[in-house]
Scaffold this active site. Sequence first.
Site, PDB file in Angstrom:
ATOM      1  CE  LYS A  51      -4.007  -2.484   2.199  1.00  0.00           C
ATOM      2  NZ  LYS A  51      -5.031  -2.356   3.180  1.00  0.00           N
ATOM      3  CE1 TYR A  89      -9.174  -3.254  -0.196  1.00  0.00           C
ATOM      4  CE2 TYR A  89      -8.628  -1.142  -1.070  1.00  0.00           C
ATOM      5  CZ  TYR A  89      -8.411  -2.208  -0.168  1.00  0.00           C
ATOM      6  OH  TYR A  89      -6.983  -2.266   0.401  1.00  0.00           O
ATOM      7  CG  ASN A 152      -3.824  -2.942   6.483  1.00  0.00           C
ATOM      8  OD1 ASN A 152      -3.667  -2.362   5.492  1.00  0.00           O
ATOM      9  ND2 ASN A 152      -4.908  -3.638   6.952  1.00  0.00           N
ATOM     10  CG  HIS A 155      -5.034  -6.705  -0.633  1.00  0.00           C
ATOM     11  ND1 HIS A 155      -6.135  -6.742  -0.187  1.00  0.00           N
ATOM     12  CD2 HIS A 155      -4.873  -7.753  -1.522  1.00  0.00           C
ATOM     13  CE1 HIS A 155      -6.857  -7.771  -0.705  1.00  0.00           C
ATOM     14  NE2 HIS A 155      -6.134  -8.213  -1.858  1.00  0.00           N
ATOM     15  CD  GLU A 166      -8.199  -9.446  -4.107  1.00  0.00           C
ATOM     16  OE1 GLU A 166      -6.833 -10.102  -3.707  1.00  0.00           O
ATOM     17  OE2 GLU A 166      -9.174  -9.495  -3.322  1.00  0.00           O
TER      18      GLU A 166
HETATM   19  P1  IDP Z   1      -7.908  -7.617   5.186  1.00  0.00           P
HETATM   20  O1  IDP Z   1      -7.085  -6.497   4.503  1.00  0.00           O
HETATM   21  O2  IDP Z   1      -7.183  -8.216   6.433  1.00  0.00           O
HETATM   22  O3  IDP Z   1      -8.321  -8.782   4.357  1.00  0.00           O
HETATM   23  P2  IDP Z   1     -10.481  -6.451   5.178  1.00  0.00           P
HETATM   24  O4  IDP Z   1     -11.490  -6.772   6.483  1.00  0.00           O
HETATM   25  O5  IDP Z   1     -10.727  -7.333   3.927  1.00  0.00           O
HETATM   26  O6  IDP Z   1      -9.000  -6.871   5.865  1.00  0.00           O
HETATM   27  O7  IDP Z   1     -10.389  -5.117   4.860  1.00  0.00           O
HETATM   28  C1  IDP Z   1      -9.826  -4.379   3.795  1.00  0.00           C
HETATM   29  C2  IDP Z   1      -9.130  -3.139   4.030  1.00  0.00           C
HETATM   30  O8  IDP Z   1      -9.926  -2.355   4.669  1.00  0.00           O
HETATM   31  C3  IDP Z   1      -8.015  -3.632   5.212  1.00  0.00           C
HETATM   32  O9  IDP Z   1      -6.766  -4.032   4.918  1.00  0.00           O
HETATM   33  C4  IDP Z   1      -8.003  -1.989   5.621  1.00  0.00           C
HETATM   34  O10 IDP Z   1      -6.861  -1.343   4.869  1.00  0.00           O
HETATM   35  C5  IDP Z   1      -9.335  -1.688   5.590  1.00  0.00           C
HETATM   36  N1  IDP Z   1      -9.839  -1.602   7.075  1.00  0.00           N
HETATM   37  C6  IDP Z   1     -10.657  -2.870   7.309  1.00  0.00           C
HETATM   38  N2  IDP Z   1     -11.268  -2.537   8.493  1.00  0.00           N
HETATM   39  C7  IDP Z   1     -11.107  -1.258   8.830  1.00  0.00           C
HETATM   40  C8  IDP Z   1     -11.728  -0.268   9.701  1.00  0.00           C
HETATM   41  O11 IDP Z   1     -12.422  -0.581  10.554  1.00  0.00           O
HETATM   42  N3  IDP Z   1     -11.447   0.999   9.455  1.00  0.00           N
HETATM   43  C9  IDP Z   1     -10.792   1.576   8.522  1.00  0.00           C
HETATM   44  N4  IDP Z   1     -10.394   0.815   7.419  1.00  0.00           N
HETATM   45  C10 IDP Z   1     -10.290  -0.653   7.447  1.00  0.00           C
HETATM   46 MG    MG Z   2      -9.767  -8.777   2.964  1.00  0.00          MG
END
Ligand code: IDP
Ligand code: MG
Length: 174
Positions: A51, A89, A152, A155, A166
């Site tokens: 990212k 997304y 974070n 991905h 994807e």
């Molecule tokens: P993942 O990336 O671990 O699979 P997902 O639940 O699929 O997690 O969420 C996709 C992306 O959305 C996350 O990597 C993060 O960047 C963002 N995200 C997930 N939960 C939150 C939240 O509670 N607040 C803001 N962004 C979030």
């Molecule tokens: Mg995910």
Amino acid sequence: MKIINQVIFLLFACLAGCTQSEISKSDVIEVKKTNLDGAQDTEQETLSIIKPDAVCFAEKINAKFQSAGLEIVAQKKIQLTMDQAMEFYKEHREKKFFGELCTYICSGPVIVQILRGKDAIAKNRKIMGNTNPLKAETGTIRREFGKNIQNNAAHGSDSKESATREIKLFFPKS
Ligand code: IDP
Ligand code: MG
């Protein structure tokens, strides 16, 4: 005097943190053969994205993949459009953070990659760590390079179906 200058420079470099890209400026970094013909049954491919604010750590992140036995078979640096981000997304479109998440992923270049190896999907998820860097295990990408639950660092596809979808989005010819 020269040594003192070097120490001061290093101190500033550390404080500045993620300001300089460790990776070349060119858009396409590397693209290798990406079909799985001839690969062993247990081999999988998964989509990884480094990212925007972790792109400067790409070399360190890639070293983690490689030392876990994941081969980077395709890799390119791109900047997503809002349309691409919303498509990518789309499973999160009902979530309250959807708009902000799409804006964030478009905020600068990202590195999209295909990782290949045994159980690549699960292995990559393990190397990345928990979605929330604060909950991620020590040594994981998100723990080391993530800033918060949104920013974070990485991905990784979460299933075979996601990986196929994807990979097609970013590497349509693979
Ligand atoms: P993942 O990336 O671990 O699979 P997902 O639940 O699929 O997690 O969420 C996709 C992306 O959305 C996350 O990597 C993060 O960047 C963002 N995200 C997930 N939960 C939150 C939240 O509670 N607040 C803001 N962004 C979030
Ligand atoms: Mg995910």
